[in-house]
Design a protein around this motif. Structure first.
Motif, PDB file in Angstrom:
ATOM      1  N   ILE A   1      33.896  58.748  22.874  1.00  0.00           N
ATOM      2  CA  ILE A   1      34.989  57.909  22.192  1.00  0.00           C
ATOM      3  C   ILE A   1      36.340  58.773  22.458  1.00  0.00           C
ATOM      4  O   ILE A   1      37.232  58.366  22.751  1.00  0.00           O
ATOM      5  CB  ILE A   1      34.622  57.876  20.865  1.00  0.00           C
ATOM      6  CG1 ILE A   1      33.226  56.773  20.762  1.00  0.00           C
ATOM      7  CG2 ILE A   1      35.812  57.389  19.842  1.00  0.00           C
ATOM      8  CD1 ILE A   1      32.778  56.960  19.156  1.00  0.00           C
ATOM      9  N   GLY A   2      36.325  60.107  22.284  1.00  0.00           N
ATOM     10  CA  GLY A   2      37.480  61.198  22.284  1.00  0.00           C
ATOM     11  C   GLY A   2      37.999  60.900  23.699  1.00  0.00           C
ATOM     12  O   GLY A   2      39.250  60.764  23.843  1.00  0.00           O
ATOM     13  N   ARG A   3      37.163  61.030  24.630  1.00  0.00           N
ATOM     14  CA  ARG A   3      37.810  60.851  26.023  1.00  0.00           C
ATOM     15  C   ARG A   3      38.387  59.275  26.199  1.00  0.00           C
ATOM     16  O   ARG A   3      39.562  59.426  27.007  1.00  0.00           O
ATOM     17  CB  ARG A   3      36.803  61.012  27.062  1.00  0.00           C
ATOM     18  CG  ARG A   3      36.440  62.619  27.278  1.00  0.00           C
ATOM     19  CD  ARG A   3      35.566  62.629  28.433  1.00  0.00           C
ATOM     20  NE  ARG A   3      34.407  62.037  28.590  1.00  0.00           N
ATOM     21  CZ  ARG A   3      33.195  62.356  28.224  1.00  0.00           C
ATOM     22  NH1 ARG A   3      32.978  63.446  27.741  1.00  0.00           N
ATOM     23  NH2 ARG A   3      32.179  61.537  28.485  1.00  0.00           N
ATOM     24  N   TYR A   4      37.739  58.541  25.634  1.00  0.00           N
ATOM     25  CA  TYR A   4      38.581  56.895  25.616  1.00  0.00           C
ATOM     26  C   TYR A   4      39.721  57.073  25.034  1.00  0.00           C
ATOM     27  O   TYR A   4      40.868  56.310  25.551  1.00  0.00           O
ATOM     28  CB  TYR A   4      37.556  56.092  25.304  1.00  0.00           C
ATOM     29  CG  TYR A   4      38.040  54.607  25.159  1.00  0.00           C
ATOM     30  CD1 TYR A   4      38.102  53.855  26.295  1.00  0.00           C
ATOM     31  CD2 TYR A   4      38.622  53.875  24.042  1.00  0.00           C
ATOM     32  CE1 TYR A   4      38.751  52.601  26.329  1.00  0.00           C
ATOM     33  CE2 TYR A   4      39.079  52.881  24.105  1.00  0.00           C
ATOM     34  CZ  TYR A   4      39.221  52.103  25.038  1.00  0.00           C
ATOM     35  OH  TYR A   4      39.648  50.906  24.774  1.00  0.00           O
ATOM     36  N   ASN A   5      39.723  57.481  23.894  1.00  0.00           N
ATOM     37  CA  ASN A   5      41.083  57.673  23.053  1.00  0.00           C
ATOM     38  C   ASN A   5      42.422  58.497  23.660  1.00  0.00           C
ATOM     39  O   ASN A   5      43.352  58.050  23.576  1.00  0.00           O
ATOM     40  CB  ASN A   5      40.626  57.747  21.735  1.00  0.00           C
ATOM     41  CG  ASN A   5      40.095  57.081  20.817  1.00  0.00           C
ATOM     42  OD1 ASN A   5      40.181  55.743  21.126  1.00  0.00           O
ATOM     43  ND2 ASN A   5      39.335  57.452  19.789  1.00  0.00           N
ATOM     44  N   GLU A   6      41.919  59.293  24.489  1.00  0.00           N
ATOM     45  CA  GLU A   6      42.662  60.188  25.022  1.00  0.00           C
ATOM     46  C   GLU A   6      43.379  59.556  26.018  1.00  0.00           C
ATOM     47  O   GLU A   6      44.712  59.855  26.500  1.00  0.00           O
ATOM     48  CB  GLU A   6      42.256  61.574  25.482  1.00  0.00           C
ATOM     49  CG  GLU A   6      41.918  62.390  24.496  1.00  0.00           C
ATOM     50  CD  GLU A   6      40.917  63.578  24.874  1.00  0.00           C
ATOM     51  OE1 GLU A   6      40.823  63.703  26.044  1.00  0.00           O
ATOM     52  OE2 GLU A   6      40.516  64.491  24.172  1.00  0.00           O
ATOM     53  N   ASN A   7      42.674  58.745  26.713  1.00  0.00           N
ATOM     54  CA  ASN A   7      43.271  57.931  27.928  1.00  0.00           C
ATOM     55  C   ASN A   7      43.885  56.534  27.809  1.00  0.00           C
ATOM     56  O   ASN A   7      44.237  55.944  28.674  1.00  0.00           O
ATOM     57  CB  ASN A   7      42.131  57.729  29.011  1.00  0.00           C
ATOM     58  CG  ASN A   7      41.657  58.942  29.419  1.00  0.00           C
ATOM     59  OD1 ASN A   7      42.446  59.983  29.916  1.00  0.00           O
ATOM     60  ND2 ASN A   7      40.519  59.185  29.739  1.00  0.00           N
ATOM     61  N   ARG A   8      44.052  56.283  26.370  1.00  0.00           N
ATOM     62  CA  ARG A   8      44.669  54.910  26.326  1.00  0.00           C
ATOM     63  C   ARG A   8      46.169  55.005  26.183  1.00  0.00           C
ATOM     64  O   ARG A   8      46.737  56.146  25.757  1.00  0.00           O
ATOM     65  CB  ARG A   8      44.033  54.698  24.753  1.00  0.00           C
ATOM     66  CG  ARG A   8      42.670  54.168  24.730  1.00  0.00           C
ATOM     67  CD  ARG A   8      42.162  53.576  23.783  1.00  0.00           C
ATOM     68  NE  ARG A   8      42.612  52.201  23.391  1.00  0.00           N
ATOM     69  CZ  ARG A   8      42.466  51.528  22.399  1.00  0.00           C
ATOM     70  NH1 ARG A   8      41.753  51.903  21.285  1.00  0.00           N
ATOM     71  NH2 ARG A   8      43.290  50.537  22.297  1.00  0.00           N
TER      72      ARG A   8
ATOM     73  N   TYR B   1      32.077  54.567  14.047  1.00  0.00           N
ATOM     74  CA  TYR B   1      33.376  54.925  14.262  1.00  0.00           C
ATOM     75  C   TYR B   1      34.440  53.814  14.838  1.00  0.00           C
ATOM     76  O   TYR B   1      35.743  53.903  14.540  1.00  0.00           O
ATOM     77  CB  TYR B   1      33.505  55.769  15.625  1.00  0.00           C
ATOM     78  CG  TYR B   1      33.294  57.418  15.331  1.00  0.00           C
ATOM     79  CD1 TYR B   1      34.287  58.129  14.930  1.00  0.00           C
ATOM     80  CD2 TYR B   1      31.970  57.560  14.926  1.00  0.00           C
ATOM     81  CE1 TYR B   1      34.245  59.333  14.617  1.00  0.00           C
ATOM     82  CE2 TYR B   1      31.828  59.093  14.590  1.00  0.00           C
ATOM     83  CZ  TYR B   1      32.764  59.972  14.517  1.00  0.00           C
ATOM     84  OH  TYR B   1      32.644  61.222  13.953  1.00  0.00           O
TER      85      TYR B   1
END
Length: 65
Positions: A58-65, A30
């Motif tokens: 990864i999805g949660r990390y990207n949502e919080n960026r 990814y």
């Protein structure tokens, strides 16, 4: 790993390292999808199935960026 004749990752590495490799290959794929090596390992040892827990992280990390 790709050069080994054994395609059973549990026999090659044992538990829990077999799960760690799946997670790492998922993450690396990814991060750098143009590097085919990571997907090749997933295809050979995990029937093309990425680690769902890693994908969720990864999805949660990207949502919080």
């Amino acid at each position: 790993l790709l050069d080994l004749n054994n395609d059973n990752i549990s026999e090659v590495l044992g538990y829990p390292d077999d799960l760690k490799v799946k997670s790492c290959m998922t993450l690396f794929h990814y991060a750098e999808p143009n590097i085919g090596l990571f997907k090749q390992v997933i295809d050979k040892y995990y029937n093309g199935e990425f680690d769902i827990n890693t994908i969720n992280i990864i999805g949660r990390y990207n949502e919080n960026r």
